[in-house]
Scaffold this motif. Structure first.
Motif, PDB file in Angstrom:
ATOM      1  N   ARG A 193      -8.565  -6.018   2.546  1.00  0.00           N
ATOM      2  CA  ARG A 193      -7.720  -4.281   2.406  1.00  0.00           C
ATOM      3  C   ARG A 193      -6.717  -3.937   0.807  1.00  0.00           C
ATOM      4  O   ARG A 193      -7.194  -3.034   0.640  1.00  0.00           O
ATOM      5  N   VAL A 205       0.859  -1.517  -0.068  1.00  0.00           N
ATOM      6  CA  VAL A 205      -0.526   0.046   0.167  1.00  0.00           C
ATOM      7  C   VAL A 205       1.262   0.851  -0.929  1.00  0.00           C
ATOM      8  O   VAL A 205       0.660   2.138  -0.865  1.00  0.00           O
ATOM      9  N   GLU A 263      -8.023  -0.708  -1.342  1.00  0.00           N
ATOM     10  CA  GLU A 263      -6.419   0.103  -1.549  1.00  0.00           C
ATOM     11  C   GLU A 263      -6.358  -0.272  -3.160  1.00  0.00           C
ATOM     12  O   GLU A 263      -5.928   1.518  -4.146  1.00  0.00           O
TER      13      GLU A 263
END
Lengths: 265, 254
Positions: free
Chosen positions: A145, A113, A149
């Motif tokens: 997640r 990320v 993202e």
């Protein structure tokens, strides 16, 4: 007189002389160290990043300590980012560093990320950012997640959002463990603005039915009503919002990977 | 004169020690290993060879300091040979300085041999032009080891070999971070800044002796840098010797 001069000095005198000498020399060393810090050019240890071996080869070299090596690489990556952020804003080796790091620790989600957003927003290298996130999702297919993202990365893509792909990954995130509610909301918003009001309607409906948040349910109902009216009138353009230019800023003092400021829909 | 004699005997003792031969053999082996690592270095094989070769000089030298230097005085006390020396008209500081000088000379020998081996390997690979930067880096590595030896001798005069090794290693590690400490100080709150800066000035500034990255890219350093590093090393060693003398004077041998 000469015999007196040659006589050994008492212990206390010898010790006092030694201590005085040590203190005087210590003060000189202190001053020299201080002066040399300002006067001499320093060699940047970041030069070493240029010859980091590839992650594929470095993995066996860690002798079973991949995670430890990844942690060290992570610290190095942060140093690299911080150093260049403060100085020249050039991130030539950033992808290389994060590629190694994530090869050593494929489950290190924060690295994907942070690396991707730094590459896209500050390194101005969206293809590498995308490649890093896709690698992350490939290695961690159950990570809500990372899917979220990646959707967000497409949503804030510099020089033009990619709402279609953003919606695709938000929808995927909504199916995976993690931030399902928000992912659904983002997906609905993206579909609505990319010209798929029917899909947006279905997604908002899902939000209304499943969200424990009353405000979110209220928002979903409002949006559903707008889409319904627009579709009934055959005017899809009525439900589209005017999107501002995507901005993702990394705060000056924010810790790595936690500093993304989002303009959420 | 006494200093020279003690230094000479310490040097000869260290040179005859198998540890030193082992260290040199390990250094040469490590250089050869870099040949295998070259294909993994994304076209930067020469840099890796230089960098690893120079790092090996420091780390293997540190190993010698930890294995030999920290037990220099303790071994003499254990063997009771120290009585023979100190019963003669030899001042205790002279004895310590002799020990430090002897071991430092042995370490300079190790650094020179490994530096030469590194240059020979590079010359064989067609990179003989890096001689100056390697010579400078080896010189600075020798200074660094001399400083670490002075720390080891100081602790050796005060404590047991195991504790001396730990203290010396600790200071070596902190010394490597002295520049980072300063950077940290720059970002620290105003009240703490002075404290961090003082700490950075007190620990041995080993970053001053690190030109591995520069040498790896074939660059040479300035005369000013070499001069400051030499002056700093001499001052630091003198300070450590004075501290060691202050502590050693009051030590009672039974």
């Amino acid at each position: 007189m000469s015999a007196l001069a040659r006589a050994p000095q008492p212990l206390r005198v010898r010790q006092a002389v030694a201590w005085a000498l040590a203190l005087a020399l210590g003060a000189a060393v202190f001053q020299l160290a201080n002066w040399s810090w300002t006067a001499l050019p320093r060699v940047s240890p970041l030069e070493e990043l240029a010859y980091y071996p590839s992650g594929q080869h470095v993995r066996p070299a860690t002798l079973g300590h991949e995670e430890t090596a990844a942690d060290l690489a992570w610290i190095r990556a942060i140093q690299y980012y911080g150093q260049h952020r403060r100085t020249d804003n050039r991130f030539d080796h950033l992808y290389h560093v994060f590629d190694i790091l994530t090869t050593l620790a494929p489950g290190f989600e924060s690295a994907y990320v942070f690396g991707a957003f730094a590459l896209a927003q500050e390194g101005r290298n969206f293809p590498f950012a995308e490649a890093l996130m896709l690698k992350g999702l490939d290695r961690n297919p159950r990570s809500g997640r990372l899917a979220f993202e990646l959707g967000f990365l497409y949503y804030v893509k510099p020089n033009g959002r990619d709402l279609g792909r953003a919606a695709e990954y938000f929808e995927l995130a909504a199916l995976l463990p993690g931030r399902r509610d928000v992912a659904r909301r983002f997906a609905a918003f993206c579909r609505q603005n990319s010209g798929s009001p029917a899909v947006a309607y279905a997604l908002w409906q899902q939000v209304r039915e499943t969200s424990p948040n009353a405000y979110l349910r209220e928002l979903a109902e409002r949006e559903m009503a707008r889409i319904h009216d627009a579709m009934a009138a055959g005017r899809n353009d009525l439900v589209r919002s005017r999107l501002s230019t995507p901005v993702v800023l990394l705060r000056e003092s924010a810790p790595a990977g936690q500093g993304t400021k989002r303009n959420a829909p | 004169m006494n200093v020279t004699l003690i230094a000479r005997s310490t040097y000869l003792e260290a040179i005859r020690d198998r540890v030193l031969a082992g260290v040199i053999a390990a250094g040469v082996a490590l250089l050869l290993v870099t040949l295998i690592a070259r294909p993994l270095a994304m076209g930067e094989g020469t840099r890796v060879t230089i960098d690893l070769g120079l790092s090996s000089i420091t780390f293997l030298g540190l190993l010698v300091v930890l294995m030999v230097g920290t037990s220099l005085v303790a071994k003499e006390i254990e063997r009771r040979t120290i009585f023979n020396l100190l019963s003669r008209p030899i001042a205790r500081p002279v004895y310590l300085v002799g020990k430090w000088a002897g071991l430092s000379a042995a370490l300079w020998t190790v650094a020179a041999v490994l530096g030469l081996a590194l240059w020979t390997l590079l010359a064989a690979l067609g990179h003989a032009g890096a001689a100056l930067s390697i010579a400078e880096a080896v010189y600075l590595a020798g200074l660094e080891l001399t400083v670490v030896t002075s720390i080891a001798v100081m602790f050796s005069a005060l404590s047991t070999p195991v504790l001396s090794s730990l203290y010396t290693l600790g200071l070596f590690v902190v010394g490597q971070w002295s520049d980072d400490l300063r950077r940290f100080a720059a970002d620290a709150p105003a009240g703490m800044r002075g404290l961090f800066e003082a700490c950075a000035n007190l620990v041995p500034n080993l970053s001053l002796f690190n030109m591995r990255s520069l040498a790896a890219s074939g660059e040479a350093t300035s005369v000013l840098h070499l001069g400051v590093a030499t002056g700093y090393a001499l001052l630091y060693c003198a300070c450590m010797m004075a501290l060691a003398a202050a502590a050693f004077e009051s030590r009672d041998f039974k």
